[in-house]
Design a protein around this motif. Structure first.
Motif, PDB file in Angstrom:
ATOM      1  N   PRO A  46     -27.853 -42.849  22.303  1.00  0.00           N
ATOM      2  CA  PRO A  46     -26.886 -43.217  21.261  1.00  0.00           C
ATOM      3  C   PRO A  46     -27.399 -44.405  20.450  1.00  0.00           C
ATOM      4  N   MET A  47     -26.991 -44.450  19.194  1.00  0.00           N
ATOM      5  CA  MET A  47     -27.414 -45.545  18.331  1.00  0.00           C
ATOM      6  C   MET A  47     -26.934 -46.889  18.871  1.00  0.00           C
ATOM      7  N   ASN A  48     -25.707 -46.905  19.385  1.00  0.00           N
ATOM      8  CA  ASN A  48     -25.149 -48.134  19.958  1.00  0.00           C
ATOM      9  C   ASN A  48     -24.475 -47.804  21.285  1.00  0.00           C
ATOM     10  N   SER A  49     -24.609 -48.713  22.224  1.00  0.00           N
ATOM     11  CA  SER A  49     -23.966 -48.545  23.526  1.00  0.00           C
ATOM     12  C   SER A  49     -23.668 -49.904  24.126  1.00  0.00           C
ATOM     13  N   MET A  50     -22.789 -49.925  25.104  1.00  0.00           N
ATOM     14  CA  MET A  50     -22.412 -51.180  25.759  1.00  0.00           C
ATOM     15  C   MET A  50     -22.325 -50.954  27.259  1.00  0.00           C
ATOM     16  N   GLN A  53     -15.136 -50.907  25.081  1.00  0.00           N
ATOM     17  CA  GLN A  53     -15.015 -50.303  23.763  1.00  0.00           C
ATOM     18  C   GLN A  53     -14.773 -48.804  23.935  1.00  0.00           C
ATOM     19  N   SER A  54     -14.432 -48.162  22.848  1.00  0.00           N
ATOM     20  CA  SER A  54     -14.184 -46.718  22.896  1.00  0.00           C
ATOM     21  C   SER A  54     -15.495 -45.954  22.790  1.00  0.00           C
ATOM     22  N   GLY A  55     -15.586 -44.824  23.496  1.00  0.00           N
ATOM     23  CA  GLY A  55     -16.793 -44.007  23.456  1.00  0.00           C
ATOM     24  C   GLY A  55     -16.877 -43.092  24.661  1.00  0.00           C
ATOM     25  N   ARG A  56     -18.075 -42.585  24.919  1.00  0.00           N
ATOM     26  CA  ARG A  56     -18.287 -41.690  26.055  1.00  0.00           C
ATOM     27  C   ARG A  56     -18.908 -42.477  27.205  1.00  0.00           C
ATOM     28  N   LEU A  57     -18.318 -42.314  28.381  1.00  0.00           N
ATOM     29  CA  LEU A  57     -18.775 -43.019  29.574  1.00  0.00           C
ATOM     30  C   LEU A  57     -19.968 -42.283  30.180  1.00  0.00           C
ATOM     31  N   SER A  58     -21.054 -43.021  30.424  1.00  0.00           N
ATOM     32  CA  SER A  58     -22.243 -42.423  31.019  1.00  0.00           C
ATOM     33  C   SER A  58     -22.788 -43.338  32.111  1.00  0.00           C
ATOM     34  N   SER A  59     -23.588 -42.740  32.980  1.00  0.00           N
ATOM     35  CA  SER A  59     -24.187 -43.471  34.120  1.00  0.00           C
ATOM     36  C   SER A  59     -23.117 -44.167  34.961  1.00  0.00           C
ATOM     37  N   PHE A  60     -21.943 -43.567  35.026  1.00  0.00           N
ATOM     38  CA  PHE A  60     -20.821 -44.168  35.747  1.00  0.00           C
ATOM     39  C   PHE A  60     -20.637 -43.404  37.063  1.00  0.00           C
ATOM     40  N   THR A  90     -22.304 -47.156  31.330  1.00  0.00           N
ATOM     41  CA  THR A  90     -22.550 -47.444  29.915  1.00  0.00           C
ATOM     42  C   THR A  90     -21.550 -46.664  29.077  1.00  0.00           C
ATOM     43  N   ILE A  91     -21.061 -47.303  28.037  1.00  0.00           N
ATOM     44  CA  ILE A  91     -20.198 -46.602  27.084  1.00  0.00           C
ATOM     45  C   ILE A  91     -20.980 -46.405  25.799  1.00  0.00           C
ATOM     46  N   ASP A  92     -21.173 -45.147  25.443  1.00  0.00           N
ATOM     47  CA  ASP A  92     -21.954 -44.803  24.257  1.00  0.00           C
ATOM     48  C   ASP A  92     -21.018 -44.595  23.071  1.00  0.00           C
ATOM     49  N   VAL A  93     -21.311 -45.305  22.003  1.00  0.00           N
ATOM     50  CA  VAL A  93     -20.530 -45.141  20.778  1.00  0.00           C
ATOM     51  C   VAL A  93     -21.037 -43.899  20.060  1.00  0.00           C
ATOM     52  N   MET A  94     -20.192 -42.936  19.905  1.00  0.00           N
ATOM     53  CA  MET A  94     -20.603 -41.631  19.370  1.00  0.00           C
ATOM     54  C   MET A  94     -20.670 -41.671  17.840  1.00  0.00           C
ATOM     55  N   LYS A  95     -21.537 -42.541  17.322  1.00  0.00           N
ATOM     56  CA  LYS A  95     -21.710 -42.675  15.878  1.00  0.00           C
ATOM     57  C   LYS A  95     -23.201 -42.694  15.559  1.00  0.00           C
ATOM     58  N   GLY A  96     -23.888 -41.619  15.867  1.00  0.00           N
ATOM     59  CA  GLY A  96     -25.306 -41.512  15.564  1.00  0.00           C
ATOM     60  C   GLY A  96     -26.180 -41.641  16.797  1.00  0.00           C
ATOM     61  N   LEU A 154     -26.250 -33.658  18.818  1.00  0.00           N
ATOM     62  CA  LEU A 154     -27.205 -33.938  19.883  1.00  0.00           C
ATOM     63  C   LEU A 154     -26.485 -34.368  21.145  1.00  0.00           C
ATOM     64  N   GLN A 155     -27.208 -34.391  22.239  1.00  0.00           N
ATOM     65  CA  GLN A 155     -26.690 -34.849  23.513  1.00  0.00           C
ATOM     66  C   GLN A 155     -27.642 -35.891  24.088  1.00  0.00           C
ATOM     67  N   GLN A 156     -27.072 -36.922  24.680  1.00  0.00           N
ATOM     68  CA  GLN A 156     -27.921 -37.950  25.287  1.00  0.00           C
ATOM     69  C   GLN A 156     -28.781 -37.337  26.399  1.00  0.00           C
ATOM     70  N   GLY A 157     -30.051 -37.761  26.427  1.00  0.00           N
ATOM     71  CA  GLY A 157     -30.962 -37.274  27.446  1.00  0.00           C
ATOM     72  C   GLY A 157     -31.840 -36.128  26.999  1.00  0.00           C
ATOM     73  N   LEU A 158     -31.517 -35.503  25.834  1.00  0.00           N
ATOM     74  CA  LEU A 158     -32.383 -34.454  25.306  1.00  0.00           C
ATOM     75  C   LEU A 158     -33.772 -35.015  25.027  1.00  0.00           C
ATOM     76  N   SER A 159     -34.788 -34.195  25.234  1.00  0.00           N
ATOM     77  CA  SER A 159     -36.168 -34.632  25.025  1.00  0.00           C
ATOM     78  C   SER A 159     -36.771 -33.869  23.856  1.00  0.00           C
ATOM     79  N   PHE A 160     -37.482 -34.597  22.981  1.00  0.00           N
ATOM     80  CA  PHE A 160     -38.126 -33.993  21.831  1.00  0.00           C
ATOM     81  C   PHE A 160     -39.612 -34.314  21.849  1.00  0.00           C
ATOM     82  N   SER A 161     -40.410 -33.365  21.360  1.00  0.00           N
ATOM     83  CA  SER A 161     -41.830 -33.617  21.140  1.00  0.00           C
ATOM     84  C   SER A 161     -41.987 -34.161  19.722  1.00  0.00           C
ATOM     85  N   VAL A 162     -42.389 -35.411  19.638  1.00  0.00           N
ATOM     86  CA  VAL A 162     -42.489 -36.091  18.343  1.00  0.00           C
ATOM     87  C   VAL A 162     -43.917 -35.988  17.819  1.00  0.00           C
TER      88      VAL A 162
END
Length: 429
Positions: free
Chosen positions: A85-89, A253-260, A276-282, A342-350
């Motif tokens: 996520p672009m921002n997380s807490m 903050q508001s968002g999706r809870l991960s690694s909890f 971690t709370i991921d802010v679902m804004k990018g 997108l989903q957190q944790g997806l892997s891309f070949s850059v």
């Protein structure tokens, strides 16, 4: 090969010199004339065996043959990056304790202030109660001290009223006796006593007024200091009571809870992160890159990734130049403003572009370079492959840039040279 020729020479010489007794010079001369051609032939074979290129027979199916091409060389880098996520807490443990209740699960959407879990720590709670009792006692003592000062002011006010009353009585008596004395009705000694009493009461009142004024000023300062102390103690009490609520872990903050993944009954120490709370804004991409490319990767460099069968443009937005285990970290943003699911944790070949395209002679990459370091290669001509000195330049994951030694259209062996390092010619079968 040379040792076998030595054996042949030895046998020939032994045959020539088989007779141990030479009685006539003519026989000796005869033998020398016979041996000379043999020595010349032997020397020729020895010379040719030494100077002849070493060769080896191999099968074509055991090797990889590629053709030197002409094309556009592009210096690029390929590495794996993960979606974040672009921002997380972080969700941190403010007050340590054992997990008593869990209210949500990993991956749930939460709002700011929503309870996530409750901890329990009897020792900390007892300590909070003792601190709270102590603070309340101190506040009561400060309030009592302030009340005593107020009572002291009231007592001084009462004394001042009484003194002012005595002064007024003395003044009234003074005014009356003055008239009587002026009319020679009052005796002189009585008038003197009245004057002295009036003077005493007046000075007494003035002194008491000054004392009361100074006492009030001092009391006001003390009361102000006491009020400040009480305010600080009230704030401490408020913080203490607020800290008691830290056993209830809430979403920062508001968002999706991960690694909890808290465990009931498990004790967590203060400062530990349990999610971690991921802010679902990018989203952004985070990757670890080999330290070899540290000087080649720059800010705002462009690249692409494949998503759902179409390329997406990306660019470098952060380079963390701290080397860990031979790698450094980079962050990339998607250049497109469109909403990408997108989903957190997806892997891309850059694929990251390091230079512009330039027309060059290209050689496909292969494991041959591990043994040759790009200094020589086997060039295939018919059923033979001969060793040739070359010079390679830049490289990318697909090609080497050929600077010298090879021409477009020539065929070369690009597979491993592990067994051919000392061979000059390969015979292809």
């Amino acid at each position: 090969m040379l040792s076998s020729w030595h054996k042949i020479a030895y046998i020939i010489i032994k045959i020539i010199l088989m007779d141990t007794v030479i009685t006539h010079k003519t026989n000796k001369k005869k033998y020398l004339i016979m041996a000379l051609p043999i020595f010349l032939i032997l020397g020729y074979f020895i010379f040719t065996s030494v100077t002849k290129k070493r060769s080896l027979n191999i099968k074509k199916e055991e090797i990889t043959i590629k053709t030197v091409e002409e094309g556009f060389f592009e210096d690029f880098l390929v590495f794996q990056a993960q979606v974040e996520p672009m921002n997380s807490m972080l969700v941190n443990i403010i007050e340590g304790g054992a997990v008593q209740e869990i209210f949500v699960g990993n991956g749930d959407m939460v709002v700011k202030g929503q309870p996530l879990a409750r901890l329990y720590n009897p020792n900390s709670e007892l300590n909070y109660m003792q601190q709270e009792t102590s603070i309340i006692e101190q506040i009561n003592n400060l309030n009592k001290a302030k009340l005593d000062l107020r009572n002291q002011e009231l007592s001084l006010a009462k004394d001042l009223i009484s003194i002012e009353h005595d002064y007024l009585d003395a003044k009234n008596l003074y005014d009356l006796n003055k008239k009587l004395f002026d009319q020679e009705i009052l005796a002189k000694n009585e008038w003197q006593i009245t004057q002295e009493n009036f003077r005493f009461q007046k000075e007494r009142m003035n002194i008491i007024k000054q004392s009361v004024t100074k006492e009030k000023q001092a009391n006001q300062i003390q009361i102000g200091q006491l009020n400040q102390s009480i305010a600080i103690m009230d704030k401490s009490l408020s913080i203490l009571r607020s800290n008691k609520k830290n056993f209830l872990i809430t979403a920062p903050q508001s968002g999706r809870l991960s690694s909890f993944e808290p465990i009931l009954g498990k004790t967590y120490t203060q400062g530990v992160s349990i999610g971690t709370i991921d802010v679902m804004k990018g989203y952004k991409l985070v990757a670890d890159v080999d330290e070899f490319y540290l000087d080649k990767i720059k800010m705002n460099q462009k690249g692409t990734v494949e998503f759902n069968g179409k390329p997406l443009d990306i660019e470098i937005v952060k380079i963390i130049k701290e080397i860990k285990s031979g790698q450094f970290q980079v962050e990339l943003n998607f250049a497109s403003a469109e909403n990408i699911d997108l989903q957190q944790g997806l892997s891309f070949s850059v694929r990251l572009n390091l230079s512009e395209k330039t027309k060059s002679t290209l050689l496909s990459k292969g494991s041959f370079n591990q043994e040759t370091a790009g200094k020589w290669i086997f060039v295939v001509k018919g059923n033979k492959a001969e060793r040739r000195t070359i010079k390679l330049g830049r490289e990318n994951p697909l090609y080497y840039e050929v600077l010298d030694g090879l021409k477009v259209g020539e065929k070369v062996i690009t597979s491993s040279y592990k067994d051919y390092k000392e061979v000059a010619v390969l015979n292809l079968e």
